[in-house]
Design a protein around this motif. Structure first.
Motif, PDB file in Angstrom:
ATOM      1  N   GLY A 103       0.798  -1.228   0.000  1.00 11.67           N
ATOM      2  CA  GLY A 103       0.000   0.000   0.000  1.00 11.67           C
ATOM      3  C   GLY A 103       0.829   1.275   0.000  1.00 11.67           C
ATOM      4  O   GLY A 103       0.299   2.363  -0.189  1.00 11.67           O
ATOM      5  N   ARG A 104       2.153   1.140   0.229  1.00  9.37           N
ATOM      6  CA  ARG A 104       2.962   2.354   0.379  1.00  9.37           C
ATOM      7  C   ARG A 104       2.940   3.234  -0.881  1.00  9.37           C
ATOM      8  O   ARG A 104       2.900   4.452  -0.791  1.00  9.37           O
ATOM      9  CB  ARG A 104       4.408   1.958   0.701  1.00  9.37           C
ATOM     10  N   GLN A 143      -2.266   8.071  -3.650  1.00 12.03           N
ATOM     11  CA  GLN A 143      -2.719   8.265  -5.024  1.00 12.03           C
ATOM     12  C   GLN A 143      -4.191   7.892  -5.137  1.00 12.03           C
ATOM     13  O   GLN A 143      -4.980   8.614  -5.732  1.00 12.03           O
ATOM     14  CB  GLN A 143      -1.861   7.393  -5.947  1.00 12.03           C
ATOM     15  N   SER A 144      -4.587   6.793  -4.501  1.00 10.48           N
ATOM     16  CA  SER A 144      -5.999   6.407  -4.625  1.00 10.48           C
ATOM     17  C   SER A 144      -6.880   7.355  -3.820  1.00 10.48           C
ATOM     18  O   SER A 144      -8.001   7.648  -4.213  1.00 10.48           O
ATOM     19  CB  SER A 144      -6.219   4.933  -4.269  1.00 10.48           C
ATOM     20  N   GLU A 145      -6.343   7.874  -2.691  1.00 12.21           N
ATOM     21  CA  GLU A 145      -7.125   8.882  -1.942  1.00 12.21           C
ATOM     22  C   GLU A 145      -7.397  10.103  -2.821  1.00 12.21           C
ATOM     23  O   GLU A 145      -8.514  10.615  -2.875  1.00 12.21           O
ATOM     24  CB  GLU A 145      -6.367   9.297  -0.685  1.00 12.21           C
ATOM     25  N   GLN A 161      -7.431  10.266  -6.043  1.00  9.67           N
ATOM     26  CA  GLN A 161      -8.341   9.916  -7.136  1.00  9.67           C
ATOM     27  C   GLN A 161      -9.807   9.933  -6.661  1.00  9.67           C
ATOM     28  O   GLN A 161     -10.671  10.505  -7.316  1.00  9.67           O
ATOM     29  CB  GLN A 161      -7.990   8.515  -7.620  1.00  9.67           C
ATOM     30  N   PHE A 162     -10.055   9.325  -5.495  1.00 11.43           N
ATOM     31  CA  PHE A 162     -11.432   9.305  -4.973  1.00 11.43           C
ATOM     32  C   PHE A 162     -11.897  10.707  -4.584  1.00 11.43           C
ATOM     33  O   PHE A 162     -13.059  11.054  -4.756  1.00 11.43           O
ATOM     34  CB  PHE A 162     -11.542   8.343  -3.788  1.00 11.43           C
ATOM     35  N   GLN A 163     -10.968  11.508  -4.072  1.00  9.10           N
ATOM     36  CA  GLN A 163     -11.316  12.888  -3.719  1.00  9.10           C
ATOM     37  C   GLN A 163     -11.753  13.650  -4.967  1.00  9.10           C
ATOM     38  O   GLN A 163     -12.753  14.374  -4.956  1.00  9.10           O
ATOM     39  CB  GLN A 163     -10.095  13.559  -3.055  1.00  9.10           C
ATOM     40  N   ALA A 164     -10.991  13.434  -6.051  1.00  5.34           N
ATOM     41  CA  ALA A 164     -11.327  14.121  -7.308  1.00  5.34           C
ATOM     42  C   ALA A 164     -12.702  13.658  -7.806  1.00  5.34           C
ATOM     43  O   ALA A 164     -13.504  14.461  -8.293  1.00  5.34           O
ATOM     44  CB  ALA A 164     -10.249  13.821  -8.356  1.00  5.34           C
ATOM     45  N   LEU A 165     -12.972  12.378  -7.649  1.00  5.46           N
ATOM     46  CA  LEU A 165     -14.269  11.826  -8.079  1.00  5.46           C
ATOM     47  C   LEU A 165     -15.404  12.475  -7.281  1.00  5.46           C
ATOM     48  O   LEU A 165     -16.438  12.872  -7.839  1.00  5.46           O
ATOM     49  CB  LEU A 165     -14.263  10.309  -7.859  1.00  5.46           C
ATOM     50  N   ILE A 166     -15.181  12.631  -5.980  1.00  6.26           N
ATOM     51  CA  ILE A 166     -16.209  13.249  -5.123  1.00  6.26           C
ATOM     52  C   ILE A 166     -16.435  14.705  -5.532  1.00  6.26           C
ATOM     53  O   ILE A 166     -17.580  15.154  -5.655  1.00  6.26           O
ATOM     54  CB  ILE A 166     -15.798  13.120  -3.639  1.00  6.26           C
ATOM     55  N   VAL A 187     -15.121   6.374   1.684  1.00  2.00           N
ATOM     56  CA  VAL A 187     -14.899   6.349   0.236  1.00  2.00           C
ATOM     57  C   VAL A 187     -13.484   6.813  -0.104  1.00  2.00           C
ATOM     58  O   VAL A 187     -12.798   6.227  -0.943  1.00  2.00           O
ATOM     59  CB  VAL A 187     -15.950   7.238  -0.485  1.00  2.00           C
ATOM     60  N   VAL A 188     -13.043   7.844   0.608  1.00  2.00           N
ATOM     61  CA  VAL A 188     -11.768   8.466   0.227  1.00  2.00           C
ATOM     62  C   VAL A 188     -10.554   7.698   0.730  1.00  2.00           C
ATOM     63  O   VAL A 188      -9.539   7.606   0.037  1.00  2.00           O
ATOM     64  CB  VAL A 188     -11.741   9.937   0.730  1.00  2.00           C
TER      65      VAL A 188
END
Ligand code: NAD
Length: 466
Positions: free
Chosen positions: A373-374, A379-381, A383-388, A407-408
């Protein structure tokens, strides 16, 4: 202990599926027997004299390397026992699609009789003996904790191996189940108990299977008997009671049983055991012993040792469902008797495979030299923030705050370990259940699991033209 030995029980189970698979007798014999068993007697100068210890490491199958399996510290350990356990490791890894062969080790010692610094010296000496013969090595043989050993012993072993092999970049991968600060992985200590929880959840996801047991549809409020509140039993009992709403009504331990029909507070009992060394004086304590395996409940979890249910006591067992958290808790005779009475058994090679599954993740972590996960978490946080933000811009509404963090948030190592473990347990159960429900020659989950596992090992040999 019943009349059938542990090794005979494992061999009987093997023979049954070898016949079903119609394996050529030469190949069946090759798979069944242990490739090698090393017995070492070594001396350690302790308490003013030279003390001699006997250790074992059995390699059952090298169709994949490294081979994998725990090391137990138990006074009654012997060659038959380690060979039975090593064979189970081969089948377990094959069933769970883990690319390891099977191995197991033991030291015939009662760890309670030695001080920690004495145990450290004994463990380091044992490691030297194993290392001499490549019976501990990141690429050939990777031990792990078992009965009587824990992260502490694994840290000593890894440290000793590193001293002997200072230029081996992958030295930490020589054992698994290490402490987090010494090359371990989040979630390994709880892994086998967590796997038992997932296995039961998987069973209750399969309506047809639950119907065969006669139990009602969910895990919630089921009454559970647990034998052995060690690493495996404690975590299984804790998660099942805290997260699935099950009631642990009986805990059998050395010296007696704690009983509470409303459900035992497992965390408090665990603390009590740490503080006092046993379960005596805990509310609900009785001196009743193994006969409490026969108490009335819905699910029985033997999580202590092998051979506790045999043809003698099997007819008196009253739980419709048994999950083998320990290795080999039911002898072949006990198994036949329970099967005849329609009692469902979730077999050890599947039920306690959570430990080796997370060990596999730990080994990969050690070889890649990076925490899971390092690289991806932030990066995925983002991405999800941008989606929100996008959803909010499109709808003109604010994303519900209650769901925002779930979600984030990016996955941490423990999230990924649990996800990988759950996926592995679910996938394996689906496969076993499918075989049980569709192959009329398969009377139970154990035969289904063995059929899949032995079939895969046999395929691996036949692919080599053997
Ligand atoms: P452990 O030593 O941590 O715990 C065993 C517990 O059982 C102890 O608390 C002990 O006091 C208790 N016990 C021993 N004999 C008993 C008896 N006769 N009646 C009641 N309680 C008794 O060992 P563990 O690591 O939890 O392993 C337990 C079983 O699970 C073993 O069969 C082991 O091979 C299997 N297993 C362990 C792992 C793992 O990751 N630790 C993985 C797979 C399978």
């Amino acid at each position: 202990m019943g009349s059938t030995s542990f090794l005979e029980s494992v061999s009987e189970n093997f023979d049954r599926v070898a016949t079903l698979l119609e394996l050529p007798s030469g190949l069946a014999e090759k798979i069944k027997v242990a490739n090698s068993t090393y017995i070492v007697r070594f001396g350690v100068r302790l308490r003013g004299g030279l003390q001699t210890f006997t250790g074992y490491r059995s390699v059952h199958s090298e169709h994949f390397e490294p081979v994998k399996g725990g090391i137990r510290y138990a006074p009654q350990a012997d060659q038959d026992e380690v060979e039975a356990l090593a064979a189970l490791m081969t089948y377990k890894c094959a069933l769970m699609e883990i690319p390891f062969g099977g191995s197991k080790g033991a030291l015939a010692i009662n760890p309670r009789e030695w001080e920690p610094e004495e145990l450290e010296r004994i463990t380091r000496r044992f490691t030297q003996e194993l290392a001499k013969r490549s019976l501990i090595s990141p690429s050939q043989n990777v031990p792990a904790p078992d009965m009587g050993t824990s992260a502490r012993e694994m840290a000593w072993m890894a440290d000793e191996y590193r001293r002997l092999n200072p230029t081996d970049l992958n030295a930490w991968a020589c054992v698994t189940g290490k402490p987090l600060g010494k090359g371990g992985i989040a979630g390994r200590t709880e892994a086998t108990g967590r796997g038992v929880q997932y296995a039961l959840q998987d069973f209750f996801r399969h309506e047809k299977d639950v119907a065969k047991s006669g139990l009602s549809a969910t895990l919630a409020d089921k009454r559970i008997i647990v034998q052995g509140l060690g690493n495996v039993g404690y975590h299984a009992a804790l998660f099942l009671s805290q997260e699935d709403g099950a009631r642990i009504t009986h805990v059998l331990e050395r010296g007696g049983t704690v009983i509470n029909a409303d459900g035992i507070d497992i965390m408090s009992l665990g603390k009590h055991m740490l503080e006092t060394g046993g379960i005596a004086d805990f509310p609900g304590f009785t001196e009743n012993g193994a006969e409490m395996l026969e108490a009335e409940a819905d699910i029985l979890i033997p999580a202590a040792m092998e051979g506790v249910i045999d043809e003698q006591n099997a007819p008196r067992i009253r739980t419709p469902l048994i999950i083998e958290a320990a290795n080999g808790p039911i002898t072949a005779g006990g198994d036949a008797s329970l099967r005849d009475r329609g009692i469902i058994i979730i077999p050890d090679l599947y039920a306690n495979a959570g430990g080796v599954t997370v060990s596999y993740f730990e080994w990969i972590k050690n070889l890649t030299h990076i925490r899971f996960g390092r690289m991806q978490r932030r990066q995925s946080e983002n991405q999800f923030q941008a989606l929100i933000h996008g959803i909010e811009a499109m709808t003109g509404k604010e994303f519900p705050q209650t769901q925002h963090d779930t979600v984030v948030s990016g996955a941490t190592e423990i999230d990924l370990v649990r996800s990988g473990l759950e996926d592995t347990m679910r996938g394996a159960y689906d496969t076993i259940s499918e075989v049980w429900n569709t192959d009329s020659r398969v009377p139970d989950l154990r035969t289904a699991a063995m059929l899949i596992a032995v079939g895969r090992v046999a395929h691996s040999y036949t692919s080599l033209g053997i």
